[in-house]
Design a protein around this motif. Structure first.
Motif, PDB file in Angstrom:
ATOM      1  N   UNK A 300       0.856  -1.190   0.000  1.00 37.05           N
ATOM      2  CA  UNK A 300       0.000   0.000   0.000  1.00 37.05           C
ATOM      3  C   UNK A 300       0.890   1.238   0.000  1.00 37.05           C
ATOM      4  N   UNK A 301       0.302   2.382  -0.327  1.00 39.46           N
ATOM      5  CA  UNK A 301       1.067   3.628  -0.306  1.00 39.46           C
ATOM      6  C   UNK A 301       0.535   4.637   0.675  1.00 39.46           C
ATOM      7  N   UNK A 302      -0.539   4.259   1.388  1.00 41.20           N
ATOM      8  CA  UNK A 302      -1.158   5.170   2.348  1.00 41.20           C
ATOM      9  C   UNK A 302      -1.662   4.371   3.545  1.00 41.20           C
ATOM     10  N   UNK A 303      -1.251   4.794   4.736  1.00 40.84           N
ATOM     11  CA  UNK A 303      -1.747   4.192   5.983  1.00 40.84           C
ATOM     12  C   UNK A 303      -2.298   5.323   6.849  1.00 40.84           C
ATOM     13  N   UNK A 304      -3.572   5.198   7.220  1.00 43.29           N
ATOM     14  CA  UNK A 304      -4.189   6.211   8.084  1.00 43.29           C
ATOM     15  C   UNK A 304      -4.628   5.533   9.373  1.00 43.29           C
ATOM     16  N   UNK A 305      -4.142   6.036  10.498  1.00 40.40           N
ATOM     17  CA  UNK A 305      -4.500   5.456  11.798  1.00 40.40           C
ATOM     18  C   UNK A 305      -5.669   6.219  12.405  1.00 40.40           C
ATOM     19  N   UNK A 306      -6.655   5.466  12.869  1.00 39.76           N
ATOM     20  CA  UNK A 306      -7.816   6.046  13.549  1.00 39.76           C
ATOM     21  C   UNK A 306      -8.051   5.235  14.813  1.00 39.76           C
ATOM     22  N   UNK A 307      -7.105   5.366  15.746  1.00 40.42           N
ATOM     23  CA  UNK A 307      -7.106   4.502  16.947  1.00 40.42           C
ATOM     24  C   UNK A 307      -7.356   5.315  18.215  1.00 40.42           C
ATOM     25  N   UNK A 308      -7.926   6.512  18.039  1.00 36.49           N
ATOM     26  CA  UNK A 308      -8.255   7.322  19.211  1.00 36.49           C
ATOM     27  C   UNK A 308      -7.538   8.654  19.215  1.00 36.49           C
ATOM     28  N   UNK A 309      -7.977   9.500  20.122  1.00 36.05           N
ATOM     29  CA  UNK A 309      -7.470  10.873  20.218  1.00 36.05           C
ATOM     30  C   UNK A 309      -7.066  11.184  21.652  1.00 36.05           C
ATOM     31  N   UNK A 310      -6.219  12.189  21.778  1.00 41.55           N
ATOM     32  CA  UNK A 310      -5.847  12.706  23.098  1.00 41.55           C
ATOM     33  C   UNK A 310      -6.053  14.219  23.098  1.00 41.55           C
ATOM     34  N   UNK A 311      -6.294  14.764  24.280  1.00 44.16           N
ATOM     35  CA  UNK A 311      -6.472  16.211  24.395  1.00 44.16           C
ATOM     36  C   UNK A 311      -5.125  16.919  24.316  1.00 44.16           C
ATOM     37  N   UNK A 312      -5.107  18.034  23.596  1.00 36.59           N
ATOM     38  CA  UNK A 312      -3.895  18.865  23.546  1.00 36.59           C
ATOM     39  C   UNK A 312      -3.809  19.653  24.850  1.00 36.59           C
ATOM     40  N   UNK A 313      -2.677  19.613  25.546  1.00 35.26           N
ATOM     41  CA  UNK A 313      -2.584  20.251  26.866  1.00 35.26           C
ATOM     42  C   UNK A 313      -2.769  21.771  26.820  1.00 35.26           C
ATOM     43  N   UNK A 314      -3.362  22.302  27.877  1.00 37.65           N
ATOM     44  CA  UNK A 314      -3.456  23.746  28.100  1.00 37.65           C
ATOM     45  C   UNK A 314      -2.608  24.076  29.322  1.00 37.65           C
ATOM     46  N   UNK A 315      -1.850  25.152  29.236  1.00 36.71           N
ATOM     47  CA  UNK A 315      -1.016  25.552  30.366  1.00 36.71           C
ATOM     48  C   UNK A 315      -1.894  25.887  31.570  1.00 36.71           C
ATOM     49  N   UNK A 316      -1.540  25.332  32.715  1.00 32.47           N
ATOM     50  CA  UNK A 316      -2.299  25.600  33.936  1.00 32.47           C
ATOM     51  C   UNK A 316      -3.400  24.584  34.206  1.00 32.47           C
ATOM     52  N   UNK A 317      -3.543  23.593  33.305  1.00 36.33           N
ATOM     53  CA  UNK A 317      -4.554  22.540  33.487  1.00 36.33           C
ATOM     54  C   UNK A 317      -3.830  21.192  33.547  1.00 36.33           C
ATOM     55  N   UNK A 318      -4.118  20.360  34.578  1.00 34.75           N
ATOM     56  CA  UNK A 318      -3.408  19.075  34.692  1.00 34.75           C
ATOM     57  C   UNK A 318      -3.929  18.034  33.694  1.00 34.75           C
ATOM     58  N   UNK A 319      -3.006  17.333  33.044  1.00 28.21           N
ATOM     59  CA  UNK A 319      -3.366  16.295  32.065  1.00 28.21           C
ATOM     60  C   UNK A 319      -2.704  14.975  32.428  1.00 28.21           C
ATOM     61  N   UNK A 320      -3.401  13.907  32.108  1.00 27.77           N
ATOM     62  CA  UNK A 320      -2.836  12.573  32.317  1.00 27.77           C
ATOM     63  C   UNK A 320      -3.478  11.619  31.311  1.00 27.77           C
ATOM     64  N   UNK A 321      -2.656  10.844  30.596  1.00 26.10           N
ATOM     65  CA  UNK A 321      -3.134   9.887  29.592  1.00 26.10           C
ATOM     66  C   UNK A 321      -4.108  10.528  28.600  1.00 26.10           C
ATOM     67  N   UNK A 322      -3.773  11.740  28.163  1.00 32.86           N
ATOM     68  CA  UNK A 322      -4.548  12.369  27.104  1.00 32.86           C
ATOM     69  C   UNK A 322      -5.859  12.990  27.526  1.00 32.86           C
ATOM     70  N   UNK A 323      -6.108  13.084  28.838  1.00 36.56           N
ATOM     71  CA  UNK A 323      -7.340  13.708  29.333  1.00 36.56           C
ATOM     72  C   UNK A 323      -7.002  14.705  30.435  1.00 36.56           C
ATOM     73  N   UNK A 324      -7.934  15.615  30.694  1.00 32.41           N
ATOM     74  CA  UNK A 324      -7.778  16.523  31.827  1.00 32.41           C
ATOM     75  C   UNK A 324      -8.026  15.735  33.110  1.00 32.41           C
ATOM     76  N   UNK A 325      -7.121  15.867  34.081  1.00 30.63           N
ATOM     77  CA  UNK A 325      -7.303  15.184  35.370  1.00 30.63           C
ATOM     78  C   UNK A 325      -8.524  15.791  36.062  1.00 30.63           C
ATOM     79  N   UNK A 326      -9.515  14.947  36.376  1.00 32.32           N
ATOM     80  CA  UNK A 326     -10.747  15.464  36.988  1.00 32.32           C
ATOM     81  C   UNK A 326     -11.430  14.401  37.817  1.00 32.32           C
ATOM     82  N   UNK A 327     -12.310  14.844  38.678  1.00 34.09           N
ATOM     83  CA  UNK A 327     -13.181  13.949  39.436  1.00 34.09           C
ATOM     84  C   UNK A 327     -14.614  14.318  39.107  1.00 34.09           C
ATOM     85  N   UNK A 328     -15.270  13.484  38.315  1.00 33.60           N
ATOM     86  CA  UNK A 328     -16.651  13.728  37.869  1.00 33.60           C
ATOM     87  C   UNK A 328     -16.815  15.077  37.166  1.00 33.60           C
ATOM     88  N   UNK A 329     -15.733  15.577  36.566  1.00 38.80           N
ATOM     89  CA  UNK A 329     -15.816  16.861  35.869  1.00 38.80           C
ATOM     90  C   UNK A 329     -15.218  18.021  36.641  1.00 38.80           C
TER      91      UNK A 329
END
Length: 424
Positions: A300-329
């Motif tokens: 093949x000449x093209x491989x496209x991966x669609x195996x999930x997304x992660x959040x892009x970090x914002x300064x001042x917000x805690x992130x872990x494993x591609x998500x904002x660290x939170x408790x029920x929001x």
């Protein structure tokens, strides 16, 4: 009456559903003034730049967003970027509550050799490219190969494969980016393989999406009957409703006799990607049959991966494993998160509605006395802000541009052009 000010960062489905939930919680003694802050010059998030153009019904949820936006207590501040135009610290000081609704925009990696070769890309690049996202208009999408492989077992993978396997003239009446339609019309791709690591019973496709595939007029859709029979044998009698619905939809595809169209979209299961090979660009991908050492290769000449997304970090917000660290929001005092940034890329657009409603109830429970704070406009200096009225001008111009061509709209892909359409 107590009136609270709330900033929502991100003008996608999660952001608008959060605003709607706050509007629904208003009463004779509780009111909200809501400011929605968006990095791009245009709102609507994935409804504009993620939903497949050949699924226009899903985009009608934008009518809900517009109703929320024009209810009288919401202001849009688009073309405003956190970090350069304003900071999280600024928002925390100015508002009674800050809600992060930025979604997940970074594609997850396979972590295999050859993933960085030309011709290997993430759906997080390909999807916004064909959807006219300004940041991706110049993405290098090479469609000169006859075979493309899409890795993933969710609706994004199916969207990507379908867009590659469609007869391109089917996209003429859609709002697909003009540059993408031109590229698809020149495309040499005739075979698209959707590859899943596990069996059909574990696939995250939704059955309505699967049931639409046999309706493709110019594309053979192939699922091997033995794959479905093996999946049915593995799940046995005790089968979940969603899994049964999916397997039933796949069985209908498997029972179809391929018509002999020039274009083919086929599913492969139990295939673990091991390596992408090529001299300077993708030439083949090596798989192992999941759970074994047995290898096989697809040229093949093209491989496209669609195996999930992660959040892009914002300064001042805690992130872990591609998500904002939170408790029920809840993130920290007066800071909350909703949508994919909270829970990861799961569910459909409507899932964000119930998710946002639950978090907004917590926000209201946490409220203290309203702040006597200044207005955000004082903090933005000389930033060029796209307001709701500017956005309405952009929206009207795009719709008007599409009408003579029988399209819902022609999207502008250039930031400066978008600002110009808005009269800025």
């Amino acid at each position: 009456m107590k009136r609270y000010t709330v900033a929502i960062v991100g003008a996608g489905p999660a952001g608008y559903f959060a605003a709607q939930a706050l509007q629904n919680l208003q009463s004779d003694d509780l009111a909200f003034s809501i400011d929605i802050i968006e990095r791009l010059p245009t709102p609507w998030g994935l409804v504009r730049s993620g939903v497949a153009p050949d699924h226009p019904k899903i985009k009608t949820v934008a009518k809900v967003f517009e109703k929320v936006a024009t209810a009288g207590n919401v202001r849009l501040f688009a073309n405003v970027e956190l970090g350069s135009d304003i900071s999280i610290a600024d928002l925390k000081a100015a508002y009674d509550a800050v809600i992060i609704a930025t979604g997940s925009s970074l594609g997850k990696k396979l972590g295999i050799p050859g993933e960085d070769l030309a011709g290997s890309m993430s759906a997080a690049t390909f999807v916004p490219w064909y959807n006219a996202h300004p940041d991706f208009k110049d993405a290098d999408v090479d469609l000169s190969t006859t075979t493309a492989v899409v890795i993933g077992a969710g609706n994004v993978a199916m969207d990507v494969a379908r867009m590659l396997a469609l007869e391109p003239s089917e996209l003429d009446p859609t709002d697909t980016a003009n540059h993408a339609i031109d590229a698809f019309k020149k495309s040499a791709v005739r075979t698209v393989v959707i590859s899943a690591r596990r069996g059909p019973e574990h696939a995250a496709f939704t059955s309505p999406e699967l049931r639409e595939l046999p309706k493709l007029e110019h594309t053979n859709v192939i699922i091997e009957k033995r794959d479905i029979d093996a999946a049915i044998a593995r799940v046995g009698e005790d089968i979940e409703k969603d899994v049964k619905s999916n397997l039933d939809a796949m069985a209908l595809i498997a029972d179809q006799v391929p018509v002999g169209h020039e274009r083919t979209m086929k599913f492969q299961f139990m295939a673990t990607p091991k390596e992408i090979r090529g001299k300077g660009k993708v030439e083949e991908i090596v798989f192992t049959k999941t759970g074994t050492e047995e290898e096989f290769t697809i040229a093949c000449g093209l491989v496209i991966t669609a195996i999930g997304y992660e959040a892009a970090p914002l300064e001042g917000i805690p992130y872990e494993r591609g998500k904002v660290v939170n408790t029920d929001g809840r993130v920290s005092e007066n800071v909350y998160v909703v949508g994919w940034a909270k829970r990861g890329p799961s569910g459909v657009i409507g899932t964000n509605k119930s998710d946002a409603a639950d978090v907004m109830k917590l926000l209201v429970e946490d409220l203290k006395s309203p702040k006597d704070a200044g207005d955000i406009t004082e903090l933005l200096g000389d930033a060029v802000v796209v307001s709701q009225s500017h956005w309405e001008a952009i929206n009207a111009a795009e719709i008007a541009a599409g009408e003579p061509h029988g399209k819902p709209r022609i999207k502008s892909v250039d930031k400066q052009e978008l600002l110009g359409l808005g009269g800025l």
